[in-house]
Design a protein around this motif. Sequence first.
Motif, PDB file in Angstrom:
ATOM      1  N   GLY A   1       0.809  -1.212   0.000  1.00  0.00           N
ATOM      2  CA  GLY A   1       0.000   0.000   0.000  1.00  0.00           C
ATOM      3  C   GLY A   1       0.840   1.258   0.000  1.00  0.00           C
ATOM      4  O   GLY A   1       0.433   2.295   0.512  1.00  0.00           O
ATOM      5  N   LYS A   2       2.038   1.164  -0.592  1.00  0.00           N
ATOM      6  CA  LYS A   2       2.957   2.296  -0.636  1.00  0.00           C
ATOM      7  C   LYS A   2       3.304   2.615  -2.087  1.00  0.00           C
ATOM      8  O   LYS A   2       3.231   1.745  -2.947  1.00  0.00           O
ATOM      9  CB  LYS A   2       4.254   1.963   0.113  1.00  0.00           C
ATOM     10  CG  LYS A   2       4.070   1.726   1.595  1.00  0.00           C
ATOM     11  CD  LYS A   2       5.406   1.497   2.262  1.00  0.00           C
ATOM     12  CE  LYS A   2       5.293   1.411   3.759  1.00  0.00           C
ATOM     13  NZ  LYS A   2       4.957   2.690   4.374  1.00  0.00           N
ATOM     14  N   SER A   3       3.695   3.866  -2.320  1.00  0.00           N
ATOM     15  CA  SER A   3       4.221   4.203  -3.638  1.00  0.00           C
ATOM     16  C   SER A   3       5.563   3.499  -3.789  1.00  0.00           C
ATOM     17  O   SER A   3       6.178   3.092  -2.791  1.00  0.00           O
ATOM     18  CB  SER A   3       4.404   5.716  -3.783  1.00  0.00           C
ATOM     19  OG  SER A   3       5.461   6.152  -2.942  1.00  0.00           O
ATOM     20  N   LEU A   4       6.014   3.357  -5.011  1.00  0.00           N
ATOM     21  CA  LEU A   4       7.294   2.690  -5.246  1.00  0.00           C
ATOM     22  C   LEU A   4       8.419   3.419  -4.521  1.00  0.00           C
ATOM     23  O   LEU A   4       9.252   2.789  -3.858  1.00  0.00           O
ATOM     24  CB  LEU A   4       7.581   2.606  -6.755  1.00  0.00           C
ATOM     25  CG  LEU A   4       8.837   1.862  -7.162  1.00  0.00           C
ATOM     26  CD1 LEU A   4       8.847   0.437  -6.627  1.00  0.00           C
ATOM     27  CD2 LEU A   4       8.971   1.863  -8.676  1.00  0.00           C
ATOM     28  N   SER A   5       8.435   4.747  -4.595  1.00  0.00           N
ATOM     29  CA  SER A   5       9.517   5.499  -3.936  1.00  0.00           C
ATOM     30  C   SER A   5       9.433   5.376  -2.413  1.00  0.00           C
ATOM     31  O   SER A   5      10.464   5.255  -1.749  1.00  0.00           O
ATOM     32  CB  SER A   5       9.510   6.964  -4.374  1.00  0.00           C
ATOM     33  OG  SER A   5       8.321   7.594  -3.981  1.00  0.00           O
ATOM     34  N   ASP A   6       8.232   5.372  -1.856  1.00  0.00           N
ATOM     35  CA  ASP A   6       8.091   5.197  -0.407  1.00  0.00           C
ATOM     36  C   ASP A   6       8.523   3.799   0.025  1.00  0.00           C
ATOM     37  O   ASP A   6       9.134   3.627   1.085  1.00  0.00           O
ATOM     38  CB  ASP A   6       6.651   5.444   0.050  1.00  0.00           C
ATOM     39  CG  ASP A   6       6.274   6.909   0.056  1.00  0.00           C
ATOM     40  OD1 ASP A   6       7.180   7.764  -0.039  1.00  0.00           O
ATOM     41  OD2 ASP A   6       5.058   7.199   0.145  1.00  0.00           O
ATOM     42  N   PHE A   7       8.227   2.809  -0.795  1.00  0.00           N
ATOM     43  CA  PHE A   7       8.625   1.432  -0.473  1.00  0.00           C
ATOM     44  C   PHE A   7      10.150   1.296  -0.536  1.00  0.00           C
ATOM     45  O   PHE A   7      10.757   0.681   0.336  1.00  0.00           O
ATOM     46  CB  PHE A   7       7.941   0.441  -1.415  1.00  0.00           C
ATOM     47  CG  PHE A   7       8.082  -0.995  -0.985  1.00  0.00           C
ATOM     48  CD1 PHE A   7       7.434  -1.462   0.148  1.00  0.00           C
ATOM     49  CD2 PHE A   7       8.859  -1.868  -1.712  1.00  0.00           C
ATOM     50  CE1 PHE A   7       7.558  -2.793   0.546  1.00  0.00           C
ATOM     51  CE2 PHE A   7       8.991  -3.195  -1.323  1.00  0.00           C
ATOM     52  CZ  PHE A   7       8.334  -3.660  -0.191  1.00  0.00           C
ATOM     53  N   ILE A   8      10.762   1.906  -1.532  1.00  0.00           N
ATOM     54  CA  ILE A   8      12.226   1.898  -1.636  1.00  0.00           C
ATOM     55  C   ILE A   8      12.834   2.595  -0.420  1.00  0.00           C
ATOM     56  O   ILE A   8      13.800   2.098   0.169  1.00  0.00           O
ATOM     57  CB  ILE A   8      12.692   2.546  -2.953  1.00  0.00           C
ATOM     58  CG1 ILE A   8      12.355   1.632  -4.130  1.00  0.00           C
ATOM     59  CG2 ILE A   8      14.182   2.862  -2.916  1.00  0.00           C
ATOM     60  CD1 ILE A   8      12.563   2.264  -5.494  1.00  0.00           C
TER      61      ILE A   8
END
Length: 101
Positions: free
Chosen positions: A57-64
């Motif tokens: 449930g995160k954006s790709l950049s937030d997950f990274i």
Amino acid sequence: MAWEPSKFQVSLPDDFLPLLNQRNTNVSLDEQVKVTLAVGLFLEKKVTLARAAELAGKSLSDFIDYLSDRGIAWMEYTEEDRRLDDQTISKLLAEEGEKDA
């Protein structure tokens, strides 16, 4: 065993609760479990980075950022990648040296 798509129940030993509560009081236990499962699936190479971010449930950049903050490598850099990079750098340096000569 089939699971209901939107929710199911898991029994955990009591020892888990204090540890989970220490992690982040601003995030629900459901959210913590969702992110942890997504990270685990990514590390086991069951899902791609993008899919893990989606599952978490995160954006790709937030997950990274989440992975990076925890010291988890989010991309692979193989020996083949290094060899190719070394070749490219050598070639560029040689071309630069020819220009200076």
